[in-house]
Write a protein that holds these residues in place. Sequence first.
Motif: not given
Lengths: 285, 322, 248
Positions: A148-161, A167-168
């Motif tokens: 779950v943490l990794m998922t949160v990390f991935l989404y924060s990365f994809l949407y916030l950085t 990438i998107r």
Amino acid sequence: MFSHLLSSLSDGLVLGFVYGLAAMGLSLIWGVMAVINLAHGPVIALGMFTTYLLFYQAGLNPYLAIVVVAALGLLFGLVMYGAAVHRVIDAPHLSSLLSTFAVNMIIIGIGTAVFTTSPRNIDFAIGTLNLGPITIPLTRLVAALGAVLMTVFLYSFLYLTRPGKAIRAVANNREAAELMGIPSSAILALSFGLGTMLAATAGAFISTFFPFTILSGFPYELKSFVICVLGGLGHPLGALVGGLILGGLEGLVPIFMPVSWVPVVEFSLFVLVLLVRPTGLFGAK
Amino acid sequence: MRNLLRLGYLLPVVLILIWGLVVIIHGEDTLREKTFTLLMFVGMASSLNILLGYTGYVSFGHIVFFGLGGYFGFYLLAQHDWSLIPASLAGGAMSAVIAGLLGVAVLRLRGAYFALATIGINEAARAFVTNFGPFGGATGLYVNFSVYEAYGGASQALWSTFTCLWITALATIIASALVKGSRFGLGLMAIREDEDAAMVMGVKAPQAKTLAFMISAFFPGLIGTLYFFKNGNVEPGDAFHLHMSIELLVMVMLGGQGTVFGPMLGAVTYEGLRGYLLTSPLFKSLHLAVSGLFLLIIVLFVPAGVVGWIRHRLPITRRLLE
Amino acid sequence: MTLLQVQGITKRFGGLQALSEVSFTLAEGEILGLIGPNGAGKTTLFNVLNGVFPPDKGRVIFRGEDITGLPPYEVARKGIARAYQVVRPLNDLTVRENVMVGGCFGRGCLSLGRAAQEAEGVLALVGLLDRADQLAGSLNVAQKKRLELARALGSHPYLLLLDEVLAGLNPSEITAMLDTIQQIRASGITILMIEHVMQAVMTVSDRVIVLDYGEVIAEGLPQEVVNNPQVIEAYLGDPKMAERLLQG
């Protein structure tokens, strides 16, 4: 009966998170560059063995080891992209399928020579959680939380950085992204690296509770295909949901039929979903 | 038929013809076994090429037809005392029928989605057969040694099986050449290049694809029956080996997809290379890694395969290599 | 004699009304120009005519037969061929084989041998005979456009749908292509052409239809259509096109 069902289902669901994490790596790579990474299984196995080596050779706590595994997984993906994928990124599908399969053969070949195929396990336990009829080893629970943490990390990365947004953009339309000045090769390499990072991390988590060999990644690769199709190829969050569905199935099906029927159900469902809803059960388009 | 007389189509046929004859006349067991494996892969790769090379559909599940057809033919042999030739033909027919039924549904998928579906079909079939009582479940089926009596003893039975396989390999190559040189084949290649445009030009794509799928599935079913009969047993692990399925793709790509000669050349080269690596003391333990490296180099730098590369570099060979 | 009757064709994509109640007829031997601003629904109309997707409403009558909703390969066999706007040659086949695909699977349903023979004639007509054995992928844009035409002609169609075959060509190539189109018509083939090169479409067409937002807003002789205020207004949304229209 009911308590049996509950414990079987919870076992399945907890594993489902880890399946989902592994599948997320495959899904991300597919979503960004339409490549099916056939070295996915061996990368999972590499995650297992790296954790193993760090635990026994360097005496590292497995959960610290996972951080190292993640970094190495990212690095491995960057290198693999440059060596095996970049040249065939615009070639017909067969080329990237075979080039990633070649990497699969190389990893398995070297891995077999170095580690043989006798099973290993990491002798590491941190107790169990008891909730009425449900008994879950804490290693699995931590793995589920990690997923779950990794998922949160991935989404924060994809949407916030910035790189995540790039990438998107590349996933959406590579040509347009290039016109806007996004270095698409670097972004593709980064996405590939993130994909292998997720796979290797999943392998690391699995190694804390299941014995493994260098060939152990393969069943997870197959499961990842199923999960990606259930959740929609190219949607990382769908992969987590797909993982839960698959885990749930693995928990539920054995209650109604012999456990050896599980793969029949899984793969029939897989083909069926591909035929009826190739965008996945929750696919948008 | 006239097309078959083209030099490029005759060459592979003649080569296989001579090769099998030499082995039979020579009459030595180890050579026969080696050739059996090679011809088996020639037949498997050439049949895959009808779908992959001519029609452009990447199947990871070609082996499923080897497994299902082989299981069916072997079941008839072992449980219903059929003799080898009708049983293997029935195995092939079974595969073709299954391909026909699956094809209608699966061939609607394109590109990677089709490839994924074929993996799923193979794994579903493997899992199903593992649970399927009449096919012996996880332990599979075996024939009694006494079955070989009908063929004049075990040794004679092995030679008969070899002869059947040789003829099957020949038939596969001939079928491949006939398809390529026909109006039907032209339609398939139009589908490969651009399916939508092909349909607008009048190619009945759904029917043509399904027929190509059936033809390409027939031969593996036949070969599977022969192979399992030679081994005397069949079990799910041997019959639905996904890794072997991918190796078939490698062979087709290595030799040159979409050519008649390429898959045959690729099969012999790949198997030859593997045989060499497995016996070489230097590479023995790393044979898989070395094959992988070799494959990577081919895919990255010679994507048209050996035959495609030669045809491109030396246009004069075009009539000879088709 | 009427070759094609289009009756009340309507097509929606989600919220987009791509075609609404489009009707017209096409007489045998005619060249009918189909013009309109970008996004007016011209290519969608072609897709409906040759069966790429069925219309929501309306009928297509071709040579007295209702062909509405037939799959594209059936439509091709009835004798409708199409040249694409974005050229789509079969790159890994030779030029000759490309044309043979049309012959083998189009209205003629020829054998391979016959198709190979007939391909020669068609390639001569479009001026590609000397490149017959080259791979189609190696042609330049103008040659690919001609191959596109040859491939369509190879099927011996009654009706030829031309989707912007002049786009991307230089003036002398355009003149040559117009000659070829006239020759094709002279050989008895009816032509429906989408075109943006206004001057060309006005000289070569017998009649012109103007589509805007999926509706037929004008129909008639080229000169009448050019002076139709509604047409000019439609093109004003697209100043460049309007300018070209007025020049024409």
